[in-house]
Design a protein around this motif. Structure first.
Motif, PDB file in Angstrom:
ATOM      1  N   HIS A 185       0.903  -1.134  -0.034  1.00 43.17           N
ATOM      2  CA  HIS A 185      -0.249  -0.144   0.213  1.00 43.17           C
ATOM      3  C   HIS A 185       1.035   1.433  -0.136  1.00 43.17           C
ATOM      4  O   HIS A 185       2.017   1.127   0.519  1.00 43.17           O
ATOM      5  CB  HIS A 185      -0.886   0.015   1.270  1.00 43.17           C
TER       6      HIS A 185
ATOM      7  N   LEU B 229      -6.104   1.094   3.063  1.00 42.55           N
ATOM      8  CA  LEU B 229      -5.222   0.194   3.787  1.00 42.55           C
ATOM      9  C   LEU B 229      -5.948  -0.616   4.403  1.00 42.55           C
ATOM     10  O   LEU B 229      -5.680  -2.045   4.741  1.00 42.55           O
ATOM     11  CB  LEU B 229      -4.557   1.050   4.546  1.00 42.55           C
TER      12      LEU B 229
ATOM     13  N   LYS C 173      -7.553  -3.510   2.592  1.00 37.04           N
ATOM     14  CA  LYS C 173      -6.320  -4.679   2.266  1.00 37.04           C
ATOM     15  C   LYS C 173      -6.118  -5.254   3.398  1.00 37.04           C
ATOM     16  O   LYS C 173      -5.947  -6.482   3.247  1.00 37.04           O
ATOM     17  CB  LYS C 173      -5.114  -3.857   1.564  1.00 37.04           C
TER      18      LYS C 173
END
Length: 363
Positions: free
Chosen positions: A90, A106, A109
């Motif tokens: 990221h 983020l 993810k």
């Protein structure tokens, strides 16, 4: 000390962290040394940690018109890291601190990574956590014990030499240390020189000893700075000659050798060995005139220097033992506070008193 703290970070997220973010500036070249360092750090957690790791690239503004994919392709070390993390990464733009969207992505993810793993978090070894707590408590006790011993020793010696304490009109010291140890900054601190004062001359004469003089409360202070050597390398033979010359520049001899050790770096057996080798020509007598000067003391935060000494290991403790546990700590923040310098110079006077004078190069 750092290794213990890094490992302990896992146990501060019971029952274990959902993600480990491996932070890398996009401008960093991931060469063999950097790659080995990452491996050493991550190995503290065990191989399974890679399944829970995402690379967090920072300073994305450094890319310019490049894409992060182009940056990864241009660096084999980065490719290796990205592969280890199964292509999870990221990017954070540090110039957009209020951009909540990049944080939201983020976290998404991280949630995707949970779904792919058998366990949503990296499970820590509770037995190891208990071991570490025991190690921490033991180190705290040893640090406190050391502090009390040093304080008691200092009081006793002051009482013994009370009648003999010298009043010196001049103090002469020699600074020894590796490149990047904070040696030049310590010299500026002792002499209250500006941060970049003497910088040009030192840059031109990196292989010769340099003498600077100043005044503190009416006492003339001479500081001779010997050239440094690179960490993880053997000090070159010519440096021994320069150390010898630095002593002769303090005629009739230095009151103290200050062995400069930065607290922000590891201190290993090779570092100890290099100090011993450089001082070997002066015989064992020289150690009665030596003191360790710790630099970058601000890096310690709330920890005491004794905490650092007991946790850093055998090599540092052996060096201090040779100096009869004499040490001083400097913050290198270039403040005009005279107290740390006054304390250091008082310790130099105490060393001279115990030795009935300076170290004579004729010896």
């Amino acid at each position: 000390m750092d290794k213990l703290e890094i490992e302990n970070s896992l146990y501060m997220c019971p029952p274990g962290p959902h993600a480990v973010l491996l932070v890398i500036e996009l401008g960093t070249a991931v060469n063999a040394t950097y790659q080995r360092s990452v491996q050493d750090h991550m190995s503290l957690f065990g191989d399974d940690v890679w399944k829970h790791t995402i690379i967090l690239f920072t300073m994305s503004d450094w890319l310019g018109v490049k894409t992060v994919e182009e940056r990864i392709e241009s660096d084999e070390g980065l490719q290796w890291l990205v592969n280890k993390c199964e292509n999870r990464y990221h990017i954070l733009n540090n110039l957009e601190g209020n951009n909540r969207e990049q944080v939201k992505v983020l976290l998404e993810k991280i949630e995707e990574m949970w779904a792919e793993n058998d366990d949503p978090y990296y499970e820590v070894d509770q037995r190891r956590a208990a071991e570490m707590e025991t190690l921490r408590e033991d180190a705290d006790k040893r640090a406190e014990k050391m502090k009390k011993i040093i304080e008691r020793q200092s009081r006793v010696l002051k009482e013994i030499f009370k009648e003999e304490r010298q009043s010196l009109s001049e103090l002469r010291v020699v600074l020894l240390g590796q490149k990047g140890s904070g040696k030049s900054a310590a010299r500026n601190r002792i002499l209250f020189m500006e941060k970049n004062e003497g910088f040009k001359k030192d840059n031109e004469d990196q292989r010769v000893s340099v003498k600077h003089q100043g005044d503190f409360d009416g006492v003339k202070v001479s500081v001779v700075e010997a050239p440094g050597w690179y960490k993880d390398t053997k000090a070159p033979d010519w440096l021994k000659h320069e150390v010898h010359r630095s002593v002769s520049m303090c005629d009739p001899g230095p009151h103290t050798f200050l062995l400069v050790v930065p607290v922000c770096n590891s201190f290993i057996e090779n570092d100890h060995k290099e100090f011993v080798e450089l001082l070997k020509p002066f015989t064992e007598k020289v150690w009665a005139h030596c003191m360790v000067l710790f630099t970058w003391g601000e890096w310690l935060g709330k920890r005491s220097i004794e905490d650092h000494i007991v946790r850093e290991g055998k090599a540092l403790q052996e060096l201090l033992a040779k100096c009869d546990n004499r040490y001083h700590v400097f913050n290198l923040d270039y403040s005009n506070n005279p107290a740390p310098v006054k304390d250091l110079l008082q310790k130099v006077i105490d060393i001279s008193t115990r030795n009935s004078g300076c170290f004579s190069h004729k010896d």
